[in-house]
Design a protein around this motif. Structure first.
Motif, PDB file in Angstrom:
ATOM      1  N   ARG A 242       3.534  43.241 -26.704  1.00 29.29           N
ATOM      2  CA  ARG A 242       3.676  44.004 -27.966  1.00 29.29           C
ATOM      3  C   ARG A 242       4.656  43.283 -28.889  1.00 29.29           C
ATOM      4  NH1 ARG A 242       1.046  47.167 -31.403  1.00 29.29           N
ATOM      5  NH2 ARG A 242       1.542  45.262 -32.493  1.00 29.29           N
ATOM      6  N   LEU A 252      -2.738  44.347 -31.850  1.00 23.39           N
ATOM      7  CA  LEU A 252      -2.941  44.520 -30.411  1.00 23.39           C
ATOM      8  C   LEU A 252      -4.069  45.533 -30.193  1.00 23.39           C
ATOM      9  CD1 LEU A 252      -2.088  44.064 -27.455  1.00 23.39           C
ATOM     10  CD2 LEU A 252      -0.349  45.847 -27.757  1.00 23.39           C
ATOM     11  N   PHE A 254      -6.260  47.528 -27.413  1.00 19.64           N
ATOM     12  CA  PHE A 254      -6.445  47.907 -26.010  1.00 19.64           C
ATOM     13  C   PHE A 254      -7.901  48.308 -25.811  1.00 19.64           C
ATOM     14  CE2 PHE A 254      -1.944  49.311 -24.402  1.00 19.64           C
ATOM     15  CZ  PHE A 254      -1.538  47.984 -24.422  1.00 19.64           C
ATOM     16  N   ALA A 270      -2.758  53.675 -22.327  1.00 17.92           N
ATOM     17  CA  ALA A 270      -1.656  53.218 -23.187  1.00 17.92           C
ATOM     18  C   ALA A 270      -0.433  54.124 -23.081  1.00 17.92           C
ATOM     19  CB  ALA A 270      -2.127  53.149 -24.641  1.00 17.92           C
ATOM     20  N   PRO A 278      -0.766  50.310 -28.830  1.00 19.86           N
ATOM     21  CA  PRO A 278      -1.734  49.392 -29.440  1.00 19.86           C
ATOM     22  C   PRO A 278      -2.020  49.759 -30.899  1.00 19.86           C
ATOM     23  CG  PRO A 278      -2.841  51.023 -28.089  1.00 19.86           C
ATOM     24  CD  PRO A 278      -1.377  51.287 -27.924  1.00 19.86           C
TER      25      PRO A 278
END
Ligand SMILES: Cc1ncc(COP(=O)(O)O)c(C=O)c1O
Length: 463
Positions: A242, A252, A254, A270, A278
């Protein structure tokens, strides 16, 4: 007519889906008849316990009456209406529920028909957002090797599967890869911790090598799916990636196609790493639990506003946000919430893990048990001490699946990179599973592994 075609008694026209697959292991699959709860019956009346939810799909089990009712009710009202001409309430309700469950920073949901479509939509949304922000130079999406994000050509570009890349790579835009932070089979002189640090550092190195201002996003499965066998990295890995993405202006993503929809004990995996929220999340599989094809991209409101404000998302499908699929998924997710199936996944995940660890202590070929909640995998080895992998020609996991089917047990596997990183089977029962059913699954897994071990010993293939 090929072997398989004659084995299946193929008609001149049509025939089974297995005709497309040459693998001998798929030859004698039973024909499914019906399913209820965590059990499936074939047309010969044999019962199987679903220890894998198909390919980690059937999160709320089979034959759920509430979902079936919702399906019929919506189909009677209106099954399909084009998003270009109509709003539909099931879409609005589902988007509201899913994004409230997903939490802050993921206020919008775009529904598609599966995981690969979700990957495509996430990548395109990220790209369009970058362009609207004046960062048109950003287009590369870094992914992990191994990893899996789908079978379509765009998703294939971020999928670290060597066979697919070799065959279809010329037709796709292959993206840079960084190593997945495996925890069991490690390169020399590494611990799980040091290897995870190395893998995070590799992400930064690859971003710099590619040119940070060309990199759009990093996509990864927060808890691994089939490609890594439910890989969970050490906590510091999530914080590190991150921080790297923030520092380099990289989004980012996921991929929670397998780990999402409650499977790891929380709605999104998450949630286990709040310091690594994310920017985008993809969902599929469990979100509609196999009752209808559905996938989703969850995105921040500000990203969607920016893209909509700059002319609108240049992407969509005929079935995006269709009322029937959304109504079905709405019933699935409501069922999940109201019956606390996520809580059950967390509790039963602990029990499953204990049972698998006990089997490992007694088995000669179970090398590792890993995962989170009801997303677990067992890694198969020919030697527990050296972690040696079975020769590829044995196709060990496929034989184990067959032996399981003979015993009324359903397991799921596909050999990643032809077994280069090891081989494993997913143990992912529906989230409605009870402790007694976990005991039944554990007993059958132990019997199945023992049967394979006995076969190997007979052949002199085990020490
Ligand atoms: C993590 C992950 N992403 C994406 C996909 C692709 O989903 P679909 O098969 O629905 O296209 C899968 C499918 O197995 C998956 O496991």
């Amino acid at each position: 007519m090929n072997d398989l075609a004659s084995a299946k008694g193929a008609a001149a026209h049509g025939g089974s889906i297995q005709l497309f697959y040459a693998r001998s292991a798929a030859r004698n699959r039973p024909t499914v008849d019906r399913a209820e709860g965590i059990y499936v019956w074939d047309t010969a009346g044999r019962r199987y316990i679903d220890a894998c939810s198909g390919p980690v799909v059937s999160n709320i089990g089979h034959g759920n009456p509430r979902v079936l009712e919702a399906m019929v009710a919506q189909a009677k009202k209106v099954a399909y209406a084009s998003r270009a001409l109509f709003e539909n309430q099931p879409n609005i309700d589902l988007a509201g529920l899913v994004t409230r469950l997903a939490g802050p920073g993921l206020e919008r949901a775009f529904f598609v028909s599966g995981g690969s479509e979700a990957t495509e939509a996430a990548i395109k949304l990220a790209r369009q957002y970058a362009v609207t922000r004046g960062e048109a130079g950003r287009w590369k999406v870094i992914a992990r090797d191994p990893g899996y994000h789908g079978a379509t050509l765009g998703a294939l570009g971020v999928t670290g599967d060597p066979d697919s890349r070799r065959l279809f790579g010329v037709q796709a835009r292959l993206m840079p890869l960084v190593p997945a932070p495996f925890t069991y089979r490690l390169p020399p002189n590494h611990t799980a911790d040091s290897y995870a640090r190395h893998c995070a550092a590799e992400l930064d190195a690859v971003i710099r090598r590619e040119g940070a201002d060309t990199v759009l996003a990093f996509i990864m499965e927060p808890v691994g799916g089939l490609a890594t066998g439910a890989l969970v990295a050490p906590d510091h890995y999530y914080r590190a990636i991150r921080e790297i993405c923030d520092r380099r202006g990289v989004l980012l993503i996921f991929d929670e196609v397998m780990s999402g929809a409650g499977r790891t004990g929380t709605f999104l995996a998450a949630e286990h790493w709040p310091a690594a929220r994310p920017d985008l999340v993809t969902l599929a599989k469990g979100i509609s639990a196999g009752y209808t094809p559905l996938g989703a991209v969850l995105a921040p409101a500000k990203m969607v506003e920016a893209v909509a404000g700059a002319g609108g998302f240049l992407h969509g499908h005929t079935y995006s946000a269709n009322p029937l699929s959304c109504a079905i998924a709405l019933a699935v997710v409501r069922e999940m919430v109201e019956r606390d199936l996520m809580g059950n996944a967390a509790r039963m995940g602990v029990v499953l893990r204990q049972r698998l660890a006990a089997i490992k202590a007694r088995s000669g070929i179970l090398g590792d048990v890993r995962g989170m909640g009801l997303l677990q995998a067992i890694e198969i080895v020919s030697d527990q001490e050296t972690k040696a992998i079975f020769p590829a020609e044995r196709q060990a996991v496929y034989r184990i699946i067959e032996l399981g089917i003979e015993r009324g047990l359903l397991l799921y596997s596909r050999r990643t990179a032809n077994g280069k990183y090891g081989e494993w089977l997913m143990v992912c029962p529906p989230l409605i599973v009870t402790e007694a059913e976990i005991d039944e699954i554990a007993r059958l897994i132990e019997e199945t592994l023992a049967a394979y071990e006995a076969e190997l010993r007979k052949e002199g293939a085990l020490r």
